[in-house]
Design an enzyme around this catalytic site. Structure first.
Site, PDB file in Angstrom:
ATOM      1  N   CYS A  97       3.069  -2.023  -5.968  1.00  0.00           N
ATOM      2  CA  CYS A  97       2.167  -2.706  -6.457  1.00  0.00           C
ATOM      3  C   CYS A  97       1.920  -2.561  -8.081  1.00  0.00           C
ATOM      4  CB  CYS A  97       0.714  -1.913  -6.339  1.00  0.00           C
ATOM      5  SG  CYS A  97       0.436  -1.208  -4.697  1.00  0.00           S
ATOM      6  N   CYS A 134      -0.928  -8.333   0.515  1.00  0.00           N
ATOM      7  CA  CYS A 134      -0.145  -7.985  -0.755  1.00  0.00           C
ATOM      8  C   CYS A 134       1.022  -7.452   0.128  1.00  0.00           C
ATOM      9  CB  CYS A 134      -0.369  -7.151  -1.658  1.00  0.00           C
ATOM     10  SG  CYS A 134      -1.417  -7.721  -3.013  1.00  0.00           S
ATOM     11  N   CYS A 242     -22.683   4.495  12.705  1.00  0.00           N
ATOM     12  CA  CYS A 242     -23.832   4.007  12.579  1.00  0.00           C
ATOM     13  C   CYS A 242     -24.180   3.063  13.924  1.00  0.00           C
ATOM     14  CB  CYS A 242     -24.454   3.059  11.590  1.00  0.00           C
ATOM     15  SG  CYS A 242     -24.946   3.842   9.993  1.00  0.00           S
TER      16      CYS A 242
END
Lengths: 281, 109
Positions: A97, A134, A242
């Protein structure tokens, strides 16, 4: 006797109201980074909410204090693991990265704007989708699972370097149709319990749902370190939890539905400071 | 050697003579108890930090014997009185023989 009962009842009511309300407190991390945990609601919430509040305000004292110091924040252990990954070359292109992006601390403008419209791909991308893009296209590495340990750690790293910056996701232009889809979901009742996101997080924040103190369901603290499962939790895993709790079949983390919902929910928190990795119960 | 072992300590940069300060330490370590079995039913060998010490200018502050029931990423927080400027030395002893050390100096304000 009657008077006494009245007085006792009044005391009880006051006490429970104080317990249920979000606390009036300010958040500063490591004694230097101020986080906006309460601010005026963004324009599009006109009529729904006047003020938006971080979930931090709804947690107990111990939990809130733990988040004020990185040494005490267990989520930071995972941020450090991600920092190692950030600098490690991987994949057929032998790049890390850091080779393209530089130091992780230079990425402070990223987290507040996600999910974000990607013009070349013609889609709204979450941070996870961008990271995987990426990995496959730039690094020639394998994709990470959407809510895998490596992935959630990396999103925690990107959140940690943005702490204090206000959430600022764009909801107009090409992202608008996805945002509308997310809004529609937010107000749709799901499951056997027939509950929408708004029933709990807009109509009843500050109240107790059994033993749990309902927050506004903001995403500025994600990924969050939850004391109940002692690990970092991605926003989509929380959505899944949820919806499961409404006794519905849930959508999958990374699905188009959850991407739309994340964009909408993130936009409800525009103006709140990025907190991730936050600590919640 | 156990994976991803990383010691961390937090010591104030300075203190007044005679001040009692709070020290915080954490080491990331899996603390495998030796009681668990893997998918094939074989015991997973014990791998823990079995001792933790903190010294100040050569004098022992705490010396802790650690047991397998202690959970992952052991955290210690304790207080120490600072008689003079000097250096705290924190040491963790791993079952596999590894020794992890951290040094932090403290000045007199």
């Amino acid at each position: 006797m009657r008077k006494l009962t009245g007085a006792m009842l009044a005391t009880l009511l006051t006490t429970s109201a104080v317990m249920a309300d979000p606390v009036d407190d300010t958040l500063t991390i490591n004694g230097e980074t101020d986080i906006v945990v309460r601010t005026a609601a963004p324009e599009h919430l006109d009529g729904a909410l006047k003020e938006v509040m971080s979930g931090w305000l709804f947690r107990e004292d111990d939990t809130r204090i733990m988040q004020t110091d990185d040494f005490d924040n267990p989520g930071m252990i995972f941020v450090e693991l991600a920092e190692d990954n950030w600098n490690m070359a991987e994949g057929s292109n032998g790049k890390s990265c850091a080779d393209c992006h530089g130091a992780s601390s230079d990425m402070s403008e990223v987290r507040p704007t996600y999910p974000k419209w990607n013009a070349s791909a013609g889609e709204v991308r979450t941070l996870e989708m961008q990271i995987n893009n990426c990995r496959t296209n730039q690094m020639g590495a394998e994709e990470w699972g959407y809510t895998s340990g490596d992935m959630v750690n990396m999103t925690a790293l990107l959140a940690s370097v943005s702490r204090g910056k206000p959430m600022n996701v764009a909801i107009d232009g090409p992202a608008q149709s996805v945002w509308e889809q997310g809004k529609e979901m937010y107000y749709t009742r799901y499951g056997q319990l027939d509950l929408s996101c708004s029933n709990c997080h807009e109509d009843n924040y500050g109240n107790m749902i059994r033993a749990d103190h309902l927050s506004q369901g903001q995403t500025n603290g994600f990924p969050v370190y939850r004391l109940k499962n002692t690990k970092l939790n991605a926003a989509h895993d929380r959505f899944k939890g949820c919806i499961r709790d409404t006794r519905a079949e849930t959508f999958a983390p990374g699905s188009a539905e959850f991407v739309a919902l994340e964009l909408y929910v993130a936009s409800r928190g525009n103006g709140l400071g990025v907190e991730g990795p936050a600590i919640r119960n | 050697m156990a994976d991803n072992v990383k010691p961390r300590v937090k010591v104030p940069k300075s203190a007044a003579v005679g001040d009692t300060i709070v020290l915080k330490t954490l080491i990331s370590h899996q603390m495998e108890s030796g009681q668990r079995k893997d998918g094939d039913g074989n015991a997973i060998p014990r791998s823990i930090i079995n001792r933790f010490t903190c010294e100040f200018n050569g004098a022992m502050v705490v010396d802790v014997k650690m047991e397998p029931a202690i959970s992952t990423n052991p955290y210690f927080e304790f207080e120490a009185m600072v008689p003079e400027a000097g250096e705290f030395k924190f040491t963790w002893y791993d079952d596999d023989g590894s020794v992890y050390e951290e040094l932090q100096s403290i000045a007199i304000a």
